[in-house]
Structures are given as structure tokens and as C-alpha cells.
Design a protein around this motif. Structure first.
Motif, mmCIF file in Angstrom:
data_model
loop_
_atom_site.group_PDB
_atom_site.id
_atom_site.type_symbol
_atom_site.label_atom_id
_atom_site.label_comp_id
_atom_site.label_asym_id
_atom_site.label_seq_id
_atom_site.Cartn_x
_atom_site.Cartn_y
_atom_site.Cartn_z
ATOM 1 N N ASP A 1 -62.032 37.423 50.544
ATOM 2 C CA ASP A 1 -62.333 36.378 51.344
ATOM 3 C C ASP A 1 -62.699 36.661 52.716
ATOM 4 N N ALA B 1 -65.963 37.190 56.209
ATOM 5 C CA ALA B 1 -67.117 36.488 56.428
ATOM 6 C C ALA B 1 -67.810 37.485 57.175
ATOM 7 N N CYS C 1 -60.352 30.815 43.121
ATOM 8 C CA CYS C 1 -60.257 32.147 43.858
ATOM 9 C C CYS C 1 -58.748 32.392 43.999
ATOM 10 N N VAL D 1 -59.349 27.740 48.240
ATOM 11 C CA VAL D 1 -59.803 26.844 49.677
ATOM 12 C C VAL D 1 -60.980 27.484 50.125
ATOM 13 N N SER D 2 -61.490 28.738 50.022
ATOM 14 C CA SER D 2 -62.610 29.130 50.698
ATOM 15 C C SER D 2 -63.762 29.617 49.754
ATOM 16 N N ARG D 3 -63.501 30.681 48.968
ATOM 17 C CA ARG D 3 -64.411 31.162 48.124
ATOM 18 C C ARG D 3 -64.857 30.133 46.991
ATOM 19 N N ALA E 1 -67.014 27.199 48.090
ATOM 20 C CA ALA E 1 -68.117 27.554 48.400
ATOM 21 C C ALA E 1 -68.966 27.896 47.091
ATOM 22 N N ALA F 1 -60.652 22.005 51.786
ATOM 23 C CA ALA F 1 -61.486 23.065 51.508
ATOM 24 C C ALA F 1 -62.220 23.493 52.744
ATOM 25 N N THR F 2 -62.125 24.992 52.871
ATOM 26 C CA THR F 2 -63.017 25.485 54.221
ATOM 27 C C THR F 2 -63.945 26.557 53.520
ATOM 28 N N PRO F 3 -65.165 25.864 52.958
ATOM 29 C CA PRO F 3 -66.006 27.063 52.042
ATOM 30 C C PRO F 3 -66.409 28.249 52.895
ATOM 31 N N ASN F 4 -66.111 29.436 52.406
ATOM 32 C CA ASN F 4 -66.586 30.534 52.853
ATOM 33 C C ASN F 4 -67.938 30.518 53.448
ATOM 34 N N ARG G 1 -63.804 22.335 59.516
ATOM 35 C CA ARG G 1 -62.763 23.308 58.827
ATOM 36 C C ARG G 1 -61.870 22.142 58.160
#
Length: 176
Positions: free
Chosen positions: A52, A54, A89, A93-95, A98, A127-130, A156
Motif C-alpha cells: 500500500d 503511492a 486488502c 481502507v486504501s487498496r 481503490a 475509505a482513502t483510496p490508494n 481523506r
């Protein structure tokens, strides 16, 4: 209408059983080991080994790549959508958020990016998409910056303990 359920690694089996999922997408570090839930057959499980991050990977870190996004798109386009798909993931939250956005747009390219991002935020305040996955998905799907702008607009996500799962319907529910 089917749906995509996003969850953390710790709840994939419970989530798959509860929702009757038949497909699974795992976005997890290369050496992260886990057991695929028994109700998901191996040919209906896509594992994308990435960290995870960027930025371009350094050392043992594997950055999300165009090849990862292309494999995701190919997999979801082969899903008939008749039963739910779980996308996970490490924390959900991120991957995986997204990947859920990219998946919806791969299946329904007519979707409005901003409306989809707002739907994500409503379903998943955490959620904070990658951003690297979002940028790659935007480019590969020919969104011309709309997906990037939509995700930036929702900002964010809220802090979370990593146990929150959410459902993202494939289409917006329209009030009649």
C-alpha cells in the motif's frame, strides 16, 4: 443487482459466507500469507501482490502497477455479477476501495466518476483510496482525469480501527 463488498483481510471468510460471494480479489503484500475461503474456488480468486504505497517500490516494497490494474480489470470483466464479489486488502481502507472503484468503472463505464466517489464515501466514511491505483485506473480506463478528481474531491477518509467492511453496489440506487 449484485455488489462488491470491501473488507479487511481478517474478515474475508466471514464476509464471503455472509454475502454468498463467489469471487475474491486480494490486494496484499507479496509475502503476506492467508487462506482463501473454501467457498471461493481458485479460478475465482485474483491475488495482486502489492504494498500500500503511492510511489515506485523500493527495496522489498512492490508498488501498484499498470499490470496489476490490467489484471484486475480483466478479472472483473469476466465476473458475471450474479453473485457478490469480495475485495480486500490488509485493512480495507486504501487498496481495496481503490480496486472497488476501478472495478465498477470497468464494468459500467457510463458511471459518473464524481457520483461513484460520493457513493463510496457514503458507504465507507473511512475509505482513502490508494492514489497510485486510482491514477493507473483512470489512465487505463480512459477516464481523462475524472476518477482522480472525484477521489480528490471526497478527501481523506475518517480514522478507523481497520475492522470496517462496506458494500458498494454496482449501480447507483435510483429513488422512484
Amino acid at each position: 443487482m449484485s455488489k462488491i463488498i470491501v473488507c479487511p483481510l481478517a474478515s474475508i471468510a466471514e464476509t464471503a459466507v455472509r454475502h454468498g460471494a463467489t469471487h475474491l480479489v486480494s490486494l496484499i503484500a507479496e509475502k503476506q500469507d492467508f487462506h482463501r475461503p473454501g467457498l471461493i474456488s481458485p479460478e475465482r480468486h485474483l491475488k495482486l501482490a502489492m504494498n500500500d504505497i503511492a510511489f515506485a517500490g523500493t527495496g522489498d516494497l512492490v508498488a501498484p502497477s499498470a499490470a496489476h490494474v490490467e489484471r484486475l480489470i480483466e478479472f472483473v470483466r469476466g465476473w458475471d455479477g450474479q453473485t457478490p464479489m469480495v475485495v480486500h486488502c490488509w485493512m480495507g481502507v486504501s487498496r481495496s476501495p481503490a480496486a472497488a472503484l476501478i472495478s465498477v468503472l470497468a464494468i459500467h463505464p457510463e458511471e459518473d466518476d464524481a457520483a461513484l466517489a460520493k457513493r463510496l464515501r457514503k458507504a465507507a466514511p473511512h475509505a482513502t483510496p490508494n492514489p497510485r491505483l486510482i491514477e493507473l485506473g483512470d489512465k487505463i480506463l480512459g477516464r481523462n482525469g475524472r476518477l482522480i478528481a472525484a477521489v480528490k474531491a471526497i478527501g481523506r477518509g475518517a480514522e478507523t480501527d481497520g475492522r470496517a467492511s462496506f458494500v458498494l453496489p454496482l449501480r447507483a440506487i435510483v429513488d422512484s
